[in-house]
Design a protein around this motif. Structure first.
Motif, mmCIF file in Angstrom:
data_model
loop_
_atom_site.group_PDB
_atom_site.id
_atom_site.type_symbol
_atom_site.label_atom_id
_atom_site.label_comp_id
_atom_site.label_asym_id
_atom_site.label_seq_id
_atom_site.Cartn_x
_atom_site.Cartn_y
_atom_site.Cartn_z
ATOM 1 N N SER A 10 -17.057 -21.063 5.658
ATOM 2 C CA SER A 10 -18.497 -20.872 5.650
ATOM 3 C C SER A 10 -18.804 -19.470 5.178
ATOM 4 N N LEU A 11 -20.093 -19.144 5.115
ATOM 5 C CA LEU A 11 -20.485 -17.804 4.693
ATOM 6 C C LEU A 11 -19.914 -16.765 5.646
ATOM 7 N N ILE A 12 -20.032 -17.019 6.947
ATOM 8 C CA ILE A 12 -19.487 -16.082 7.933
ATOM 9 C C ILE A 12 -17.979 -15.970 7.783
ATOM 10 N N GLY A 13 -17.317 -17.106 7.560
ATOM 11 C CA GLY A 13 -15.876 -17.080 7.374
ATOM 12 C C GLY A 13 -15.466 -16.279 6.156
ATOM 13 N N ARG A 14 -16.212 -16.428 5.057
ATOM 14 C CA ARG A 14 -15.895 -15.665 3.838
ATOM 15 C C ARG A 14 -16.129 -14.177 4.047
ATOM 16 N N ILE A 15 -17.194 -13.836 4.780
ATOM 17 C CA ILE A 15 -17.469 -12.423 5.059
ATOM 18 C C ILE A 15 -16.336 -11.831 5.901
ATOM 19 N N GLU A 16 -15.894 -12.583 6.901
ATOM 20 C CA GLU A 16 -14.803 -12.098 7.746
ATOM 21 C C GLU A 16 -13.527 -11.897 6.937
ATOM 22 N N ARG A 17 -13.212 -12.872 6.099
ATOM 23 C CA ARG A 17 -12.004 -12.753 5.287
ATOM 24 C C ARG A 17 -12.088 -11.577 4.325
ATOM 25 N N LEU A 18 -13.270 -11.383 3.731
ATOM 26 C CA LEU A 18 -13.469 -10.254 2.829
ATOM 27 C C LEU A 18 -13.321 -8.942 3.590
ATOM 28 N N PHE A 19 -13.915 -8.874 4.782
ATOM 29 C CA PHE A 19 -13.826 -7.662 5.593
ATOM 30 C C PHE A 19 -12.371 -7.350 5.938
ATOM 31 N N ILE A 20 -11.624 -8.364 6.365
ATOM 32 C CA ILE A 20 -10.218 -8.168 6.724
ATOM 33 C C ILE A 20 -9.418 -7.699 5.509
ATOM 34 N N ALA A 21 -9.698 -8.297 4.349
ATOM 35 C CA ALA A 21 -8.984 -7.905 3.130
ATOM 36 C C ALA A 21 -9.305 -6.464 2.744
ATOM 37 N N VAL A 22 -10.580 -6.075 2.877
ATOM 38 C CA VAL A 22 -10.977 -4.703 2.532
ATOM 39 C C VAL A 22 -10.312 -3.700 3.471
ATOM 40 N N VAL A 23 -10.325 -4.000 4.771
ATOM 41 C CA VAL A 23 -9.709 -3.092 5.741
ATOM 42 C C VAL A 23 -8.212 -2.953 5.470
ATOM 43 N N LEU A 24 -7.540 -4.068 5.207
ATOM 44 C CA LEU A 24 -6.110 -4.021 4.906
ATOM 45 C C LEU A 24 -5.849 -3.231 3.634
ATOM 46 N N GLY A 25 -6.720 -3.414 2.640
ATOM 47 C CA GLY A 25 -6.571 -2.653 1.402
ATOM 48 C C GLY A 25 -6.764 -1.162 1.617
ATOM 49 N N LEU A 26 -7.766 -0.784 2.414
ATOM 50 C CA LEU A 26 -8.003 0.631 2.712
ATOM 51 C C LEU A 26 -6.812 1.248 3.440
ATOM 52 N N MET A 27 -6.252 0.506 4.404
ATOM 53 C CA MET A 27 -5.076 1.005 5.119
ATOM 54 C C MET A 27 -3.925 1.261 4.158
ATOM 55 N N THR A 28 -3.719 0.328 3.230
ATOM 56 C CA THR A 28 -2.630 0.472 2.263
ATOM 57 C C THR A 28 -2.851 1.663 1.350
ATOM 58 N N ILE A 29 -4.077 1.805 0.843
ATOM 59 C CA ILE A 29 -4.383 2.902 -0.080
ATOM 60 C C ILE A 29 -4.245 4.251 0.617
ATOM 61 N N ILE A 30 -4.820 4.377 1.809
ATOM 62 C CA ILE A 30 -4.768 5.651 2.536
ATOM 63 C C ILE A 30 -3.334 6.028 2.848
ATOM 64 N N THR A 31 -2.546 5.067 3.312
ATOM 65 C CA THR A 31 -1.147 5.353 3.629
ATOM 66 C C THR A 31 -0.370 5.741 2.383
ATOM 67 N N PHE A 32 -0.594 5.023 1.275
ATOM 68 C CA PHE A 32 0.105 5.319 0.024
ATOM 69 C C PHE A 32 -0.240 6.718 -0.478
ATOM 70 N N VAL A 33 -1.528 7.037 -0.462
ATOM 71 C CA VAL A 33 -1.959 8.367 -0.928
ATOM 72 C C VAL A 33 -1.354 9.460 -0.056
ATOM 73 N N ASN A 34 -1.310 9.240 1.243
ATOM 74 C CA ASN A 34 -0.751 10.244 2.145
ATOM 75 C C ASN A 34 0.750 10.435 1.909
ATOM 76 N N VAL A 35 1.456 9.343 1.643
ATOM 77 C CA VAL A 35 2.899 9.451 1.368
ATOM 78 C C VAL A 35 3.138 10.221 0.072
ATOM 79 N N VAL A 36 2.357 9.898 -0.963
ATOM 80 C CA VAL A 36 2.498 10.616 -2.236
ATOM 81 C C VAL A 36 2.175 12.095 -2.054
ATOM 82 N N ALA A 37 1.093 12.375 -1.318
ATOM 83 C CA ALA A 37 0.714 13.774 -1.088
ATOM 84 C C ALA A 37 1.804 14.535 -0.342
ATOM 85 N N ARG A 38 2.452 13.856 0.611
ATOM 86 C CA ARG A 38 3.455 14.531 1.438
ATOM 87 C C ARG A 38 4.759 14.758 0.688
#
Length: 215
Positions: A10-38
């Motif tokens: 449903s619309l709510i289900g798609r929003i939740e899935r999108l939110f989860i995907a965005v959060v997971l993507g942000l975690m990956t990007i932030i961690t990757f950038v921090n590892v490269v910086a370090r």
């Protein structure tokens, strides 16, 4: 509004899935950038670890509520499957009642924990996470002074929010069981059997192609 595993989201289900995907993507990007910086630049993103911890909390708690909606939580139903249809429905009602009571207790506790941070403790901020742009209007929560760091009531809001979602999902599960639309609160073994049958069919279809290739 909500849906079961295998149905169109449903619309709510798609929003939740999108939110989860965005959060997971942000975690990956932030961690990757921090590892490269370090390890490449011998530097460090000061707020990376703390931000990742908060994002992980949002991912897990919102994801837990979402999994109830799609019956993705795991469970042991070996004993329940031995029961008759009526007894199985009663067992499901007892299980969902326990889950709903637990969710309500968590909701009360999470609200009591979070509310002080948005009232008398609104001046408390995170250790390192900077205040994102566009949130300057929240200065009234800090006596008119703009926040330099992210106030704690923002990341902590996931506690009451996720428990509200969890309570709603368990309530819907109870209603569906009472109406006879389902007799379990977890994914049944039928789903696993269907996946096994599909894999067996795909494998059997691939055999002639392999034999022709080896020809």
């Amino acid at each position: 509004m909500f849906y079961e595993m295998g149905e169109s989201p449903s619309l709510i289900g798609r929003i939740e899935r999108l939110f989860i995907a965005v959060v997971l993507g942000l975690m990956t990007i932030i961690t990757f950038v921090n590892v490269v910086a370090r390890y490449v630049f011998n530097s460090n993103v000061l707020w990376a670890v703390e931000a990742t911890v908060y994002l992980f909390a949002w991912l897990v708690l919102i994801g837990a509520a979402h999994c109830v909606a799609i019956t993705a939580h795991l469970g042991v139903d070996a004993a329940v499957n031995l029961l008759g249809k009526k007894a199985k429905r009663i067992a499901a009602l007892l299980a969902v009642a326990a889950c709903l009571a637990y969710a309500i207790l968590l909701l009360i506790g999470s609200w009591n924990y979070w509310y002080p941070f948005v009232s008398q403790l609104s001046f408390l901020t995170t250790e390192d996470v900077p205040m994102p742009p566009g949130f300057g209007w929240l200065a009234f929560m800090n006596g008119g002074e703009p926040y330099e760091k992210l106030p704690r009531f923002i990341p902590y809001f996931v506690l009451p929010l996720s428990m509200v979602l969890l309570t709603i999902r368990w309530s819907i599960s109870a209603i569906e069981i009472l109406r006879g639309k389902r007799d379990t609160i977890i994914a049944s073994h039928e789903v696993v059997e269907e996946l096994e049958d599909r894999d067996a069919h795909v494998e059997a279809s691939a055999i002639p192609a392999k034999e022709a290739a080896n020809g």
